[in-house]
Design a protein around this motif. Structure first.
Motif, mmCIF file in Angstrom:
data_model
loop_
_atom_site.group_PDB
_atom_site.id
_atom_site.type_symbol
_atom_site.label_atom_id
_atom_site.label_comp_id
_atom_site.label_asym_id
_atom_site.label_seq_id
_atom_site.Cartn_x
_atom_site.Cartn_y
_atom_site.Cartn_z
ATOM 1 N N GLY A 1 27.288 16.915 -42.268
ATOM 2 C CA GLY A 1 28.675 17.146 -41.871
ATOM 3 C C GLY A 1 29.032 18.617 -41.754
ATOM 4 N N ALA A 2 30.333 18.840 -41.488
ATOM 5 C CA ALA A 2 30.843 20.200 -41.298
ATOM 6 C C ALA A 2 30.797 20.973 -42.608
ATOM 7 C CB ALA A 2 32.280 20.123 -40.790
ATOM 8 N N LYS A 3 30.530 22.313 -42.450
ATOM 9 C CA LYS A 3 30.543 23.188 -43.628
ATOM 10 C C LYS A 3 31.990 23.555 -43.965
ATOM 11 C CE LYS A 3 26.073 25.457 -42.746
ATOM 12 N NZ LYS A 3 25.802 25.059 -41.321
ATOM 13 N N TYR A 4 32.337 23.448 -45.263
ATOM 14 C CA TYR A 4 33.671 23.831 -45.730
ATOM 15 C C TYR A 4 33.637 25.133 -46.500
ATOM 16 C CZ TYR A 4 36.223 19.669 -44.258
ATOM 17 O OH TYR A 4 36.858 18.718 -43.486
ATOM 18 N N LEU A 5 32.529 25.381 -47.202
ATOM 19 C CA LEU A 5 32.396 26.604 -48.000
ATOM 20 C C LEU A 5 30.950 27.098 -47.872
ATOM 21 C CD1 LEU A 5 34.236 25.320 -51.197
ATOM 22 C CD2 LEU A 5 34.894 27.432 -49.988
ATOM 23 N N VAL A 6 30.775 28.414 -47.734
ATOM 24 C CA VAL A 6 29.430 28.986 -47.667
ATOM 25 C C VAL A 6 29.425 30.305 -48.439
ATOM 26 C CG1 VAL A 6 27.634 29.969 -46.184
ATOM 27 C CG2 VAL A 6 28.876 27.929 -45.439
ATOM 28 N N LEU B 1 40.646 23.332 -51.904
ATOM 29 C CA LEU B 1 39.800 22.436 -51.109
ATOM 30 C C LEU B 1 40.661 21.236 -50.712
ATOM 31 C CD1 LEU B 1 36.856 22.603 -50.219
ATOM 32 C CD2 LEU B 1 36.238 21.280 -52.253
ATOM 33 N N PRO B 2 40.826 20.959 -49.400
ATOM 34 C CA PRO B 2 41.704 19.838 -49.006
ATOM 35 C C PRO B 2 41.127 18.506 -49.480
ATOM 36 C CG PRO B 2 40.554 20.736 -47.093
ATOM 37 C CD PRO B 2 40.223 21.641 -48.244
ATOM 38 N N PRO B 3 41.999 17.520 -49.709
ATOM 39 C CA PRO B 3 41.483 16.208 -50.137
ATOM 40 C C PRO B 3 40.566 15.631 -49.052
ATOM 41 C CG PRO B 3 43.860 16.122 -49.702
ATOM 42 C CD PRO B 3 43.460 17.550 -49.583
ATOM 43 N N PRO B 4 39.431 15.076 -49.443
ATOM 44 C CA PRO B 4 38.516 14.525 -48.429
ATOM 45 C C PRO B 4 39.122 13.289 -47.779
ATOM 46 C CG PRO B 4 37.728 14.008 -50.629
ATOM 47 C CD PRO B 4 38.911 14.897 -50.808
ATOM 48 N N GLU C 1 30.574 14.919 -46.369
ATOM 49 C CA GLU C 1 29.541 13.906 -46.092
ATOM 50 C C GLU C 1 30.085 12.498 -46.360
ATOM 51 O OE1 GLU C 1 26.931 14.799 -44.690
ATOM 52 O OE2 GLU C 1 26.706 16.924 -45.176
ATOM 53 N N PRO C 2 29.369 11.475 -45.891
ATOM 54 C CA PRO C 2 29.785 10.102 -46.220
ATOM 55 C C PRO C 2 29.798 9.894 -47.734
ATOM 56 C CG PRO C 2 28.111 10.089 -44.509
ATOM 57 C CD PRO C 2 28.207 11.510 -44.997
ATOM 58 N N ALA C 3 30.741 9.055 -48.180
ATOM 59 C CA ALA C 3 30.879 8.784 -49.617
ATOM 60 C C ALA C 3 29.534 8.388 -50.209
ATOM 61 C CB ALA C 3 31.898 7.674 -49.837
ATOM 62 N N GLY C 4 29.243 8.928 -51.402
ATOM 63 C CA GLY C 4 27.969 8.627 -52.057
ATOM 64 C C GLY C 4 26.937 9.710 -51.816
ATOM 65 N N GLY C 5 27.184 10.563 -50.802
ATOM 66 C CA GLY C 5 26.278 11.668 -50.549
ATOM 67 C C GLY C 5 25.097 11.275 -49.679
ATOM 68 N N VAL C 6 24.405 12.300 -49.199
ATOM 69 C CA VAL C 6 23.268 12.092 -48.285
ATOM 70 C C VAL C 6 22.108 12.967 -48.761
ATOM 71 C CG1 VAL C 6 24.589 11.394 -46.251
ATOM 72 C CG2 VAL C 6 24.314 13.830 -46.764
ATOM 73 N N PRO C 7 20.848 12.631 -48.332
ATOM 74 C CA PRO C 7 19.692 13.432 -48.768
ATOM 75 C C PRO C 7 19.637 14.811 -48.120
ATOM 76 C CG PRO C 7 18.997 11.407 -47.628
ATOM 77 C CD PRO C 7 20.479 11.424 -47.589
ATOM 78 N N GLU D 1 34.653 16.435 -56.269
ATOM 79 C CA GLU D 1 35.900 15.775 -55.854
ATOM 80 C C GLU D 1 37.060 16.643 -56.322
ATOM 81 O OE1 GLU D 1 38.277 11.548 -56.497
ATOM 82 O OE2 GLU D 1 36.303 11.850 -57.386
ATOM 83 N N PRO D 2 37.780 17.278 -55.372
ATOM 84 C CA PRO D 2 38.900 18.122 -55.808
ATOM 85 C C PRO D 2 40.013 17.287 -56.441
ATOM 86 C CG PRO D 2 38.881 17.902 -53.416
ATOM 87 C CD PRO D 2 37.635 17.241 -53.915
ATOM 88 N N ASP D 3 40.711 17.875 -57.431
ATOM 89 C CA ASP D 3 41.850 17.159 -58.023
ATOM 90 C C ASP D 3 43.062 17.288 -57.100
ATOM 91 O OD1 ASP D 3 42.953 19.664 -58.360
ATOM 92 O OD2 ASP D 3 42.634 19.723 -60.541
ATOM 93 N N SER D 4 44.230 16.831 -57.532
ATOM 94 C CA SER D 4 45.414 16.808 -56.654
ATOM 95 C C SER D 4 45.834 18.222 -56.245
ATOM 96 C CB SER D 4 46.564 16.088 -57.369
ATOM 97 O OG SER D 4 46.827 16.726 -58.612
#
Ligand SMILES: [Zn+2]
Length: 258
Positions: A250-255, A185-188, A240-246, A212-215
């Motif tokens: 945003g764009a899908k990265y994994l499904v 998962l790329p760093p956000p 999504e924006p930091a802190g998350g949303v209800p 949050e992915p590690d290095s």
């Protein structure tokens, strides 16, 4: 020895400077001559004053008592002036010792303070390690509870065009929660976070939590998901924006479909 002869010797006697035989003669005369007794007292006070004028550090009471008894053994009790002079001289020797001993003690206290600070730092580091291990153990216990749930479901997630190499797997139990792991998962970007969603028949997906992915791009988390959610159809990860949303924006990265 006459009164006149003796008067010249009283100062020397008070300083303890007379030979033993002569000193006894002076003392014998002193016992019966009030005038010479008065002279002897004055001379004694001067002798003690001379010795006492040197700067002397007072020895501790126990040390002083030991010294006084040692001095008393070596001198006759009647020789008050001599005794006082000896004690003053002994005090001088002692004060030197006490000063040296005081410096040595100060060094020892400084060394002990340093060691105490080091021990406290080690202790703090050990406490941090224990806390980390406790969290890891709790997470392990939570993961074990999910993975051994009777209603466990496995959902594999595939990378989307935003991150085609990314992969993830979710183990979900309605009763016990979700174990979620991902790789590549790329760093956000700054100010953004990944959010995991459980997609059900309801119009709005349910947030499982933030990741949050590690290095290395790895994620390994356990979520407590609500126990009463409808049967999931899919699990997805969006940016999504930091802190998350209800609700996802945003764009899908994994499904992954259930
Ligand atoms: Zn006399």
């Amino acid at each position: 020895m006459t009164h006149e002869q003796l008067r010249t010797s009283i100062d020397a006697w008070a300083l303890g400077a007379l030979p033993e035989a002569e000193a006894r003669q002076v003392e014998a005369h002193l016992a019966e001559c009030p005038e010479c007794q008065a002279d002897a007292q004055t001379a004694g006070a001067v002798a003690v004053g001379l010795a006492g004028s040197a700067p002397a550090q007072a020895p501790s009471p126990s040390v002083r008592a030991t010294l006084m008894s040692a001095v008393a053994v070596r001198t006759r009790p009647s020789l008050a002036a001599r005794t006082g002079w000896l004690v003053a001289a002994a005090s001088l020797v002692l004060s030197g010792y006490l000063t040296w001993d005081g410096l040595r003690l100060r060094d020892q206290v400084a060394t002990l303070s340093t060691r105490l600070a080091e021990a406290q730092a080690l202790n703090a580091a050990a406490e941090t390690r224990v806390t980390t291990l406790q969290h890891a153990a709790e997470r392990g216990a939570s993961a074990m509870a999910v993975l051994t749930a009777p209603d466990l479901a496995q959902i594999d997630l595939a990378g989307q065009p935003e991150a085609p190499d990314a992969r993830a797997r979710a183990f979900w139990s309605r009763e016990r929660g979700m174990v979620f792991s991902a790789s590549k998962l790329p760093p956000p970007p700054p100010g953004k976070t990944y959010q995991v969603w459980v997609v059900t028949a309801d119009p709005v997906p349910i947030s499982a939590g933030l990741i949050e992915p590690d290095s290395q791009g790895l994620v390994d988390v356990v979520f407590a998901t609500p126990p009463d959610i409808p049967q999931p159809k899919a699990v997805a990860v969006t940016l999504e924006p930091a802190g998350g949303v209800p609700a996802p924006t945003g764009a899908k990265y994994l499904v992954g479909l259930v």
